[in-house]
Design an enzyme around this catalytic site. Structure first.
Site, PDB file in Angstrom:
ATOM      1  N   ASP A  43     -10.785 127.225 -24.786  1.00  0.00           N
ATOM      2  CA  ASP A  43     -10.002 126.361 -23.890  1.00  0.00           C
ATOM      3  C   ASP A  43      -8.917 125.697 -24.718  1.00  0.00           C
ATOM      4  OD1 ASP A  43     -10.689 125.194 -20.841  1.00  0.00           O
ATOM      5  OD2 ASP A  43      -9.307 123.941 -21.997  1.00  0.00           O
ATOM      6  N   ASP A  65     -10.876 126.275 -29.735  1.00  0.00           N
ATOM      7  CA  ASP A  65      -9.804 125.667 -28.947  1.00  0.00           C
ATOM      8  C   ASP A  65      -8.460 126.268 -29.320  1.00  0.00           C
ATOM      9  OD1 ASP A  65      -8.392 123.564 -30.868  1.00  0.00           O
ATOM     10  OD2 ASP A  65     -10.543 123.457 -31.228  1.00  0.00           O
ATOM     11  N   TYR A 157       3.107 132.185  -9.934  1.00  0.00           N
ATOM     12  CA  TYR A 157       1.648 132.349  -9.856  1.00  0.00           C
ATOM     13  C   TYR A 157       1.303 133.616  -9.073  1.00  0.00           C
ATOM     14  CZ  TYR A 157      -3.265 130.919  -9.187  1.00  0.00           C
ATOM     15  OH  TYR A 157      -4.651 130.851  -9.175  1.00  0.00           O
ATOM     16  N   LYS A 161      -0.659 136.773 -10.681  1.00  0.00           N
ATOM     17  CA  LYS A 161      -1.997 137.162 -10.203  1.00  0.00           C
ATOM     18  C   LYS A 161      -1.989 138.582  -9.624  1.00  0.00           C
ATOM     19  CE  LYS A 161      -4.368 133.491 -11.366  1.00  0.00           C
ATOM     20  NZ  LYS A 161      -5.463 133.577 -12.361  1.00  0.00           N
TER      21      LYS A 161
HETATM   22  N1  NAD Z   1      -9.449 126.466  -8.118  1.00  0.00           N
HETATM   23  C1  NAD Z   1      -8.961 127.337  -7.243  1.00  0.00           C
HETATM   24  O1  NAD Z   1      -8.839 127.041  -6.031  1.00  0.00           O
HETATM   25  C2  NAD Z   1      -8.562 128.728  -7.695  1.00  0.00           C
HETATM   26  C3  NAD Z   1      -8.218 129.666  -6.716  1.00  0.00           C
HETATM   27  C4  NAD Z   1      -7.849 130.946  -7.098  1.00  0.00           C
HETATM   28  C5  NAD Z   1      -7.835 131.281  -8.445  1.00  0.00           C
HETATM   29  N2  NAD Z   1      -8.171 130.355  -9.381  1.00  0.00           N
HETATM   30  C6  NAD Z   1      -8.131 130.771 -10.779  1.00  0.00           C
HETATM   31  O2  NAD Z   1      -9.358 130.466 -11.410  1.00  0.00           O
HETATM   32  C7  NAD Z   1      -9.125 130.311 -12.804  1.00  0.00           C
HETATM   33  C8  NAD Z   1      -9.836 129.055 -13.287  1.00  0.00           C
HETATM   34  O3  NAD Z   1      -9.230 127.935 -12.673  1.00  0.00           O
HETATM   35  P1  NAD Z   1     -10.042 126.628 -12.256  1.00  0.00           P
HETATM   36  O4  NAD Z   1      -9.779 126.407 -10.818  1.00  0.00           O
HETATM   37  O5  NAD Z   1     -11.426 126.696 -12.757  1.00  0.00           O
HETATM   38  O6  NAD Z   1      -9.159 125.538 -13.031  1.00  0.00           O
HETATM   39  P2  NAD Z   1      -9.502 124.383 -14.063  1.00  0.00           P
HETATM   40  O7  NAD Z   1      -8.197 123.729 -14.335  1.00  0.00           O
HETATM   41  O8  NAD Z   1     -10.634 123.542 -13.585  1.00  0.00           O
HETATM   42  O9  NAD Z   1      -9.984 125.181 -15.357  1.00  0.00           O
HETATM   43  C9  NAD Z   1      -9.095 125.972 -16.100  1.00  0.00           C
HETATM   44  C10 NAD Z   1      -9.316 125.739 -17.582  1.00  0.00           C
HETATM   45  O10 NAD Z   1      -8.358 126.543 -18.279  1.00  0.00           O
HETATM   46  C11 NAD Z   1      -7.845 125.776 -19.329  1.00  0.00           C
HETATM   47  N3  NAD Z   1      -6.513 126.211 -19.708  1.00  0.00           N
HETATM   48  C12 NAD Z   1      -5.335 125.907 -19.090  1.00  0.00           C
HETATM   49  N4  NAD Z   1      -4.315 126.388 -19.777  1.00  0.00           N
HETATM   50  C13 NAD Z   1      -4.841 127.012 -20.854  1.00  0.00           C
HETATM   51  C14 NAD Z   1      -4.275 127.674 -21.952  1.00  0.00           C
HETATM   52  N5  NAD Z   1      -2.952 127.755 -22.110  1.00  0.00           N
HETATM   53  N6  NAD Z   1      -5.100 128.204 -22.879  1.00  0.00           N
HETATM   54  C15 NAD Z   1      -6.439 128.085 -22.762  1.00  0.00           C
HETATM   55  N7  NAD Z   1      -7.038 127.444 -21.754  1.00  0.00           N
HETATM   56  C16 NAD Z   1      -6.238 126.906 -20.810  1.00  0.00           C
HETATM   57  C17 NAD Z   1      -7.816 124.345 -18.818  1.00  0.00           C
HETATM   58  O11 NAD Z   1      -7.783 123.396 -19.879  1.00  0.00           O
HETATM   59  C18 NAD Z   1      -9.087 124.285 -17.994  1.00  0.00           C
HETATM   60  O12 NAD Z   1     -10.171 123.769 -18.747  1.00  0.00           O
HETATM   61  C19 NAD Z   1      -7.608 130.322 -12.995  1.00  0.00           C
HETATM   62  O13 NAD Z   1      -7.210 131.590 -13.462  1.00  0.00           O
HETATM   63  C20 NAD Z   1      -7.078 130.067 -11.609  1.00  0.00           C
HETATM   64  O14 NAD Z   1      -5.796 130.622 -11.432  1.00  0.00           O
HETATM   65  C21 NAD Z   1      -8.535 129.097  -9.042  1.00  0.00           C
END
Ligand code: NAD
Length: 253
Positions: A43, A65, A157, A161
């Site tokens: 992360d 990290d 985005y 995706k």
């Molecule tokens: N939450 C939703 O509704 C949703 C819907 C569709 C897709 N997604 C996808 O699910 C995945 C996870 O998202 P989430 O909802 O759990 O979000 P989140 O923000 O809770 O978790 C994402 C994590 O990725 C880390 N991160 C961000 N940029 C980073 C980088 N440059 N390098 C390393 N780590 C990084 C963040 O610090 C965070 O801890 C993403 O790919 C997101 O596009 C989420």
């Protein structure tokens, strides 16, 4: 309700999970470790990784990290796996402020692509030879409802995706003879810490009504982790190149 964990499903395996400090990535890292894997959890926010290991001191979780859009982060994630990679869960991702093409700036486009797809490609590129040398493995990439349709996010985005799906399908074809499966999960709305400000009045007026009236209720991160770990597990041994929607039926509308 989420199926209870399957003890030892990943016993003896090493898994790399990106975005493991929060939301879907965290739930996936925890579930893989609870099911017996040694997990390399990546992360960009070290405090979140520290919280993860503090919260689960008995699980075999090692943290790295760094920004996944930087190649040295990929290198360190793979080095931490110590020449054994059975599973890669590419979960890290960021949103784009819902900016349409006439409003998107280069910095947003490049950041979103760097994190959502270039970092993912580099981790696959580094992991695939190690997986192949070990007799195979499973990659699960997180796409989105925005990978399946045009009306779920901004242009950066949405395009990133869609690219995740192309990366997934091509990788599944190219490496199936080497025992490597590559699939994607497409979440709908999920309750996490993802930042999704609506920065465009145009997008608000176009997408607002859709989100209010059509989109199913949000899911939990654990529900997404269940889909990701299932695809990564031997239960899905005959499945590669698919995009599995876990979206409460949104994609069926
Ligand atoms: N939450 C939703 O509704 C949703 C819907 C569709 C897709 N997604 C996808 O699910 C995945 C996870 O998202 P989430 O909802 O759990 O979000 P989140 O923000 O809770 O978790 C994402 C994590 O990725 C880390 N991160 C961000 N940029 C980073 C980088 N440059 N390098 C390393 N780590 C990084 C963040 O610090 C965070 O801890 C993403 O790919 C997101 O596009 C989420």
């Amino acid at each position: 309700m989420v199926t209870p964990v399957t003890p030892n499903r990943f016993a003896g395996q090493t898994a790399i999970v990106t975005g493991a400090g929060s939301g879907i990535g965290k739930a996936t890292a925890v579930r893989l470790a609870q099911e017996g894997a040694r997990v390399i959890a990546g992360d960009v926010l070290p405090a979140r990784l520290q919280e993860l290991v503090d919260q689960y001191p008995d699980l075999d979780i090692h943290t790295v990290d760094g920004d996944i859009s930087r190649e040295d982060t990929t290198t360190r994630l793979v080095a931490a796996a110590n020449n054994r990679i059975d599973v890669v869960a590419n979960v890290a991702g960021v949103m784009d402020g819902f900016l349409p093409v006439a409003e998107v700036d280069d910095a947003t486009w490049e950041r979103v692509f760097g994190i959502n797809i270039t970092g993912m490609m580099r981790l696959c590129r580094a992991a695939v030879p190690i997986m192949a040398a070990g007799g195979g493995g499973a990659i699960v990439n997180v796409t989105s409802e925005a990978g399946l349709r045009g009306g779920a996010a901004g242009v950066a985005y949405t395009a990133s995706k869609h690219a995740v799906i192309g990366l997934t399908r091509n990788t599944s074809v190219m490496y199936s003879a080497q025992g490597i499966r590559c699939n994607a999960v497409a979440p709908g709305g999920v309750q996490t810490n993802i930042e999704a400000p609506m920065l465009s009045p145009l997008a608000g007026s176009v997408l607002g009504p859709v989100f209010q009236h059509v989109v199913p209720p949000v899911a939990t991160a654990e529900q997404l982790a269940a889909a990701i770990t299932w695809l990564a597990s031997p239960d899905a041994a005959n499945i590669t190149g698919v995009v599995l929607a876990s979206d409460g039926g949104w994609s069926a509308l």
